[in-house]
Enzyme design. Structure first.
Site, mmCIF file in Angstrom:
data_model
loop_
_atom_site.group_PDB
_atom_site.id
_atom_site.type_symbol
_atom_site.label_atom_id
_atom_site.label_comp_id
_atom_site.label_asym_id
_atom_site.label_seq_id
_atom_site.Cartn_x
_atom_site.Cartn_y
_atom_site.Cartn_z
ATOM 1 N N TYR A 50 0.823 -1.225 0.000
ATOM 2 C CA TYR A 50 0.000 0.000 0.000
ATOM 3 C C TYR A 50 0.855 1.272 0.000
ATOM 4 O O TYR A 50 0.384 2.320 0.432
ATOM 5 C CB TYR A 50 -0.937 -0.008 1.208
ATOM 6 C CG TYR A 50 -2.176 -0.860 1.004
ATOM 7 C CD1 TYR A 50 -3.103 -0.558 0.004
ATOM 8 C CD2 TYR A 50 -2.447 -1.940 1.830
ATOM 9 C CE1 TYR A 50 -4.253 -1.326 -0.176
ATOM 10 C CE2 TYR A 50 -3.603 -2.711 1.657
ATOM 11 C CZ TYR A 50 -4.496 -2.388 0.652
ATOM 12 O OH TYR A 50 -5.640 -3.134 0.487
ATOM 13 N N ASN A 113 -13.263 -3.708 4.156
ATOM 14 C CA ASN A 113 -14.218 -3.722 3.040
ATOM 15 C C ASN A 113 -14.063 -4.939 2.121
ATOM 16 O O ASN A 113 -14.383 -4.880 0.944
ATOM 17 C CB ASN A 113 -14.163 -2.393 2.271
ATOM 18 C CG ASN A 113 -12.790 -2.105 1.690
ATOM 19 O OD1 ASN A 113 -11.887 -2.934 1.809
ATOM 20 N ND2 ASN A 113 -12.643 -0.964 1.057
ATOM 21 N N HIS A 116 -9.951 -6.304 -2.391
ATOM 22 C CA HIS A 116 -9.085 -5.331 -3.075
ATOM 23 C C HIS A 116 -9.097 -5.616 -4.566
ATOM 24 O O HIS A 116 -9.226 -6.775 -4.979
ATOM 25 C CB HIS A 116 -7.643 -5.457 -2.567
ATOM 26 C CG HIS A 116 -6.657 -4.704 -3.420
ATOM 27 N ND1 HIS A 116 -6.375 -3.364 -3.216
ATOM 28 C CD2 HIS A 116 -5.938 -5.086 -4.514
ATOM 29 C CE1 HIS A 116 -5.510 -2.972 -4.161
ATOM 30 N NE2 HIS A 116 -5.219 -3.995 -4.953
ATOM 31 N N GLU A 127 1.199 -4.915 -8.721
ATOM 32 C CA GLU A 127 0.564 -5.720 -7.671
ATOM 33 C C GLU A 127 0.641 -7.228 -7.931
ATOM 34 O O GLU A 127 0.797 -8.008 -6.984
ATOM 35 C CB GLU A 127 -0.892 -5.290 -7.498
ATOM 36 C CG GLU A 127 -1.004 -3.873 -6.959
ATOM 37 C CD GLU A 127 -2.433 -3.424 -6.712
ATOM 38 O OE1 GLU A 127 -2.613 -2.401 -6.033
ATOM 39 O OE2 GLU A 127 -3.377 -4.087 -7.191
HETATM 40 P P1 ADP Z 1 -10.012 0.912 -3.085
HETATM 41 O O1 ADP Z 1 -9.652 -0.321 -2.275
HETATM 42 O O2 ADP Z 1 -11.493 0.975 -3.344
HETATM 43 O O3 ADP Z 1 -9.187 1.059 -4.329
HETATM 44 P P2 ADP Z 1 -8.364 3.018 -1.934
HETATM 45 O O4 ADP Z 1 -7.297 2.568 -2.869
HETATM 46 O O5 ADP Z 1 -8.736 4.450 -1.922
HETATM 47 O O6 ADP Z 1 -9.721 2.168 -2.153
HETATM 48 O O7 ADP Z 1 -7.964 2.648 -0.451
HETATM 49 C C1 ADP Z 1 -7.297 1.444 -0.161
HETATM 50 C C2 ADP Z 1 -7.939 0.813 1.040
HETATM 51 O O8 ADP Z 1 -7.718 1.662 2.180
HETATM 52 C C3 ADP Z 1 -9.468 0.673 0.991
HETATM 53 O O9 ADP Z 1 -9.908 -0.455 0.276
HETATM 54 C C4 ADP Z 1 -9.812 0.597 2.462
HETATM 55 O O10 ADP Z 1 -9.517 -0.704 3.002
HETATM 56 C C5 ADP Z 1 -8.846 1.619 3.049
HETATM 57 N N1 ADP Z 1 -9.411 2.966 3.129
HETATM 58 C C6 ADP Z 1 -9.672 3.811 2.100
HETATM 59 N N2 ADP Z 1 -10.185 4.982 2.528
HETATM 60 C C7 ADP Z 1 -10.244 4.864 3.892
HETATM 61 C C8 ADP Z 1 -10.676 5.734 4.926
HETATM 62 N N3 ADP Z 1 -11.142 6.961 4.665
HETATM 63 N N4 ADP Z 1 -10.590 5.278 6.197
HETATM 64 C C9 ADP Z 1 -10.104 4.048 6.488
HETATM 65 N N5 ADP Z 1 -9.668 3.184 5.550
HETATM 66 C C10 ADP Z 1 -9.742 3.573 4.272
HETATM 67 MG MG MG Z 2 -7.135 1.313 -4.490
#
Ligand code: ADP
Ligand code: MG
Length: 140
Positions: A50, A113, A116, A127
């Protein structure tokens, strides 16, 4: 266009026992699983994965969440796989996720959530080899 993407069934979904249901949706969605394994990431491994989020306020918490238990990274292949997998996943925040998406049905919070997915070809190109050597990916 046939494309590959990196998917992860995150630790919250593995802990809840819904990994099989998520894999069924992947297969029913027309993706081929070319690689999969159950791993428990170290903090350094999560931070590296990440790294793009290193300046975000949620980075430390996200890395801690991703190391709380095992997860299942996978390589998915299919037509337009990157965008189609993100559509099947649903919005990052399950509160905003559309009906029928994986996050709507299985995510607990914006952080926990369930899944990924790579967000672009360049992201997938970073990745996929982060988790899988060529010999662990089985084209068919
Ligand atoms: P995605 O997984 O939908 O691509 P992002 O790349 O923006 O989303 O973020 C990576 C991961 O970080 C998210 O899937 C989630 O697990 C976490 N995340 C994103 N935004 C938040 C937030 N505002 N607060 C806490 N965790 C977050
Ligand atoms: Mg993402």
């Amino acid at each position: 266009m046939k494309q590959r993407t990196l998917a992860i069934i995150k630790p919250d979904a593995v802990a809840k026992g819904v990994a099989g249901k998520i894999m069924a949706r992947i297969e029913e969605g027309g993706f081929t699983i070319l690689a999969a394994k159950l791993i428990h990431m170290t903090d350094a491994q999560a931070r590296g994965f990440y790294i793009v989020h290193k300046d975000k306020p949620f980075y430390a918490s996200l890395c801690s969440f991703m190391t709380q238990g095992p997860c299942i990274p996978m390589v998915l292949e299919g037509d337009n796989a990157i965008a189609r997998w993100r559509d099947l996943m649903g919005a990052t925040n399950p509160a905003n996720a559309a009906a029928g998406t994986i996050r709507k049905d299985f995510a607990s919070s914006i952080e926990a959530n369930a899944v990924h997915g790579s967000d672009a070809p360049e992201t997938a190109a970073f990745e996929i080899p982060y988790f899988f050597a060529s010999l662990e990916i089985h084209p068919r």
